[in-house]
Design a protein around this motif. Structure first.
Motif, short mmCIF file in Angstrom:
data_model
loop_
_atom_site.label_atom_id
_atom_site.label_comp_id
_atom_site.label_asym_id
_atom_site.label_seq_id
_atom_site.Cartn_x
_atom_site.Cartn_y
_atom_site.Cartn_z
N VAL A 29 10.33 27.94 34.27
CA VAL A 29 9.36 28.32 33.24
C VAL A 29 9.88 27.87 31.87
O VAL A 29 9.14 27.32 31.05
CB VAL A 29 9.10 29.85 33.26
N GLN A 30 11.17 28.10 31.66
CA GLN A 30 11.74 27.70 30.37
C GLN A 30 11.60 26.19 30.16
O GLN A 30 11.17 25.74 29.10
CB GLN A 30 13.21 28.10 30.34
N LEU A 31 11.95 25.44 31.19
CA LEU A 31 11.86 23.98 31.05
C LEU A 31 10.41 23.54 30.87
O LEU A 31 10.12 22.66 30.04
CB LEU A 31 12.47 23.28 32.27
N ALA A 32 9.49 24.16 31.61
CA ALA A 32 8.08 23.77 31.49
C ALA A 32 7.59 23.99 30.06
O ALA A 32 6.93 23.13 29.47
CB ALA A 32 7.24 24.57 32.49
N VAL A 33 7.92 25.15 29.49
CA VAL A 33 7.46 25.45 28.12
C VAL A 33 8.14 24.51 27.12
O VAL A 33 7.49 23.94 26.23
CB VAL A 33 7.71 26.93 27.76
N GLU A 34 9.43 24.31 27.29
CA GLU A 34 10.14 23.43 26.35
C GLU A 34 9.65 21.99 26.47
O GLU A 34 9.73 21.21 25.53
CB GLU A 34 11.66 23.52 26.59
N SER A 35 9.09 21.63 27.62
CA SER A 35 8.57 20.27 27.81
C SER A 35 7.15 20.12 27.27
O SER A 35 6.67 19.00 27.08
CB SER A 35 8.57 19.90 29.29
N GLY A 36 6.45 21.24 27.06
CA GLY A 36 5.11 21.13 26.49
C GLY A 36 4.03 22.00 27.12
O GLY A 36 2.91 22.05 26.60
N PHE A 37 4.30 22.68 28.24
CA PHE A 37 3.29 23.58 28.79
C PHE A 37 3.19 24.83 27.92
O PHE A 37 4.21 25.39 27.51
CB PHE A 37 3.64 24.00 30.23
N ALA A 38 1.94 25.27 27.67
CA ALA A 38 1.74 26.47 26.85
C ALA A 38 1.09 27.59 27.66
O ALA A 38 0.93 28.70 27.16
CB ALA A 38 0.88 26.14 25.64
N THR A 247 -0.16 22.92 37.91
CA THR A 247 0.86 22.19 38.66
C THR A 247 1.99 23.16 38.99
O THR A 247 2.31 24.05 38.20
CB THR A 247 1.43 20.99 37.90
N GLY A 248 2.58 22.94 40.15
CA GLY A 248 3.68 23.81 40.54
C GLY A 248 4.99 23.05 40.66
O GLY A 248 5.90 23.48 41.36
N THR A 249 5.09 21.93 39.97
CA THR A 249 6.27 21.07 40.14
C THR A 249 7.59 21.77 39.81
O THR A 249 7.67 22.58 38.89
CB THR A 249 6.13 19.77 39.30
N THR A 250 8.61 21.39 40.57
CA THR A 250 9.99 21.81 40.25
C THR A 250 10.86 20.56 40.16
O THR A 250 11.90 20.47 40.80
CB THR A 250 10.55 22.78 41.31
N HIS A 254 8.70 15.11 36.99
CA HIS A 254 7.28 15.38 37.29
C HIS A 254 6.65 16.29 36.23
O HIS A 254 5.46 16.16 35.94
CB HIS A 254 7.14 16.01 38.68
N ILE A 255 7.43 17.19 35.65
CA ILE A 255 6.89 18.03 34.56
C ILE A 255 6.38 17.11 33.44
O ILE A 255 5.26 17.26 32.95
CB ILE A 255 7.96 19.01 34.02
N LEU A 256 7.19 16.13 33.10
CA LEU A 256 6.79 15.21 32.02
C LEU A 256 5.62 14.33 32.45
O LEU A 256 4.67 14.11 31.70
CB LEU A 256 7.99 14.33 31.61
N GLU A 257 5.68 13.85 33.69
CA GLU A 257 4.59 12.99 34.19
C GLU A 257 3.27 13.76 34.22
O GLU A 257 2.22 13.24 33.83
CB GLU A 257 4.91 12.50 35.61
N ALA A 261 -0.45 13.12 31.98
CA ALA A 261 -1.79 12.85 32.52
C ALA A 261 -2.86 13.03 31.43
O ALA A 261 -3.90 12.39 31.47
CB ALA A 261 -2.07 13.79 33.70
N GLU A 262 -2.56 13.90 30.46
CA GLU A 262 -3.54 14.13 29.38
C GLU A 262 -3.75 12.89 28.53
O GLU A 262 -4.70 12.80 27.77
CB GLU A 262 -3.05 15.27 28.46
N ARG A 263 -2.84 11.94 28.65
CA ARG A 263 -2.91 10.79 27.74
C ARG A 263 -3.62 9.59 28.34
O ARG A 263 -3.71 8.55 27.69
CB ARG A 263 -1.49 10.42 27.28
#
Ligand code: NAP
Length: 279
Positions: A29-38, A247-250, A254-257, A261-263
């Protein structure tokens, strides 16, 4: 990018799901948020989710100045038959009390005094909606009306059940979260009901429920044209047709990829082809 519900709340357009991450939940969760998930999805159901470890990640993020208000937190009420012996409420209490106890325990786990979205994990009834569903929904409506949940929703619901809920509820759901299969034209019937009512449709297991689609040569051709992978094509398709994908990636890459997708922008022809690819 954000989506807006009929009650005019902006919701991030992509959500990080926390199922099955066990003791690594906080790290992801920490990595997902720090990578850009809100937006984060969890549930007060220890069989599949570690809600308290989501809370642990939120505390770590808060120490790094990530404010609670900058995040969209969604969790679920799971009925006793979806729980094991670690049921987070008194399973002998009436359903209204079960919802209230589960909600209070979620607030504690997540170190917050409100939820952005509170979701009924699944109706009790396989067909139609029974007395138990209406009692639970009324308890969730009360949480919404008290301002404790900014929106309420339902998961694993059929088109007929959603129609009934929209017709008879005092407060219509603002969110629907369903497993999204390409063989049902990506849950087209339920998505249409959502569109007509201003409900946000969240699609989960877009990749795991559609493994055959991910290996389709046409998906690979689109991915090559866009310079991305097949997973990103599916997530972008979902966004362009108005869904909010999870997404449920670990996997850090893939978190970044997935976020990337939004782009990309798929053409109308590509969208149309993906829409019917498994029919
Ligand atoms: N309401 C419900 O009843 C319910 C039920 C199930 C799930 N959910 C929610 O939905 C969330 C997502 O579900 P899910 O895990 O089934 O979703 P998913 O994103 O369809 O599946 C995750 C799988 O996709 C792979 N993946 C993700 N991004 C990828 C990429 N860019 N390239 C290649 N592979 C990629 C992951 O592998 P890697 O880890 O290797 O990236 C993982 O194996 C759950 O965490 C939960 O929050 C809700």
């Amino acid at each position: 990018m954000t989506l807006t519900t009929y009650n005019q709340i902006a919701v991030p357009s992509f959500m990080y799901g926390t199922a099955w991450k066990k003791e690594a939940t906080a790290k992801w969760v920490q990595l997902a948020v720090e990578s850009g998930f809100a937006a984060i999805d969890t549930a007060n159901q220890l069989i599949h989710y570690e809600e308290a470890l989501v809370g642990e990640a939120l505390q770590a993020l808060a120490r790094k100045s990530v404010k609670r208000e900058s995040l969209f937190l969604q969790t679920k009420f799971t009925s006793a038959d979806g729980q094991d012996h670690r049921t987070p409420y008194d399973r002998d209490a009436d359903l209204t009390a079960q919802v209230n106890q589960s909600f209070a325990s979620s607030l504690q786990h997540l170190h917050t005094d409100y939820l952005d979205s509170y979701v009924l994990h699944a109706p009790f009834s396989r067909r139609g909606l029974g007395a138990a569903d209406w009692e639970v929904w009324a308890a969730m409506e009360a949480l919404y009306q008290a301002g404790k949940a900014k929106m309420i929703g339902v998961s694993n619901i059929t088109a007929a059940q959603l129609t009934a809920l929209c017709q008879q509820a005092h407060v219509k759901p603002m969110m629907v979260q369903n497993r999204c299969f390409a063989v049902t034209a990506w849950d087209r019937q339920v998505r249409e009901i959502c569109r007509n009512h201003g409900i946000i449709y969240q699609g989960f297991s877009l990749l795991t429920a559609n493994r055959d689609v991910l290996v389709e040569p046409e998906i690979h051709a689109i991915a090559r044209r866009e310079g991305v992978g097949p997973a990103q094509v599916i997530f972008r398709y979902a966004m362009q047709v108005g869904m909010l994908p999870l997404t449920g990636t670990t996997n850090p890459q893939h978190i970044l990829e997935d976020l990337a997708a939004e782009r990309i922008t798929l053409s109308a022809d590509e969208i149309q082809r993906i829409e019917t690819i498994a029919l």
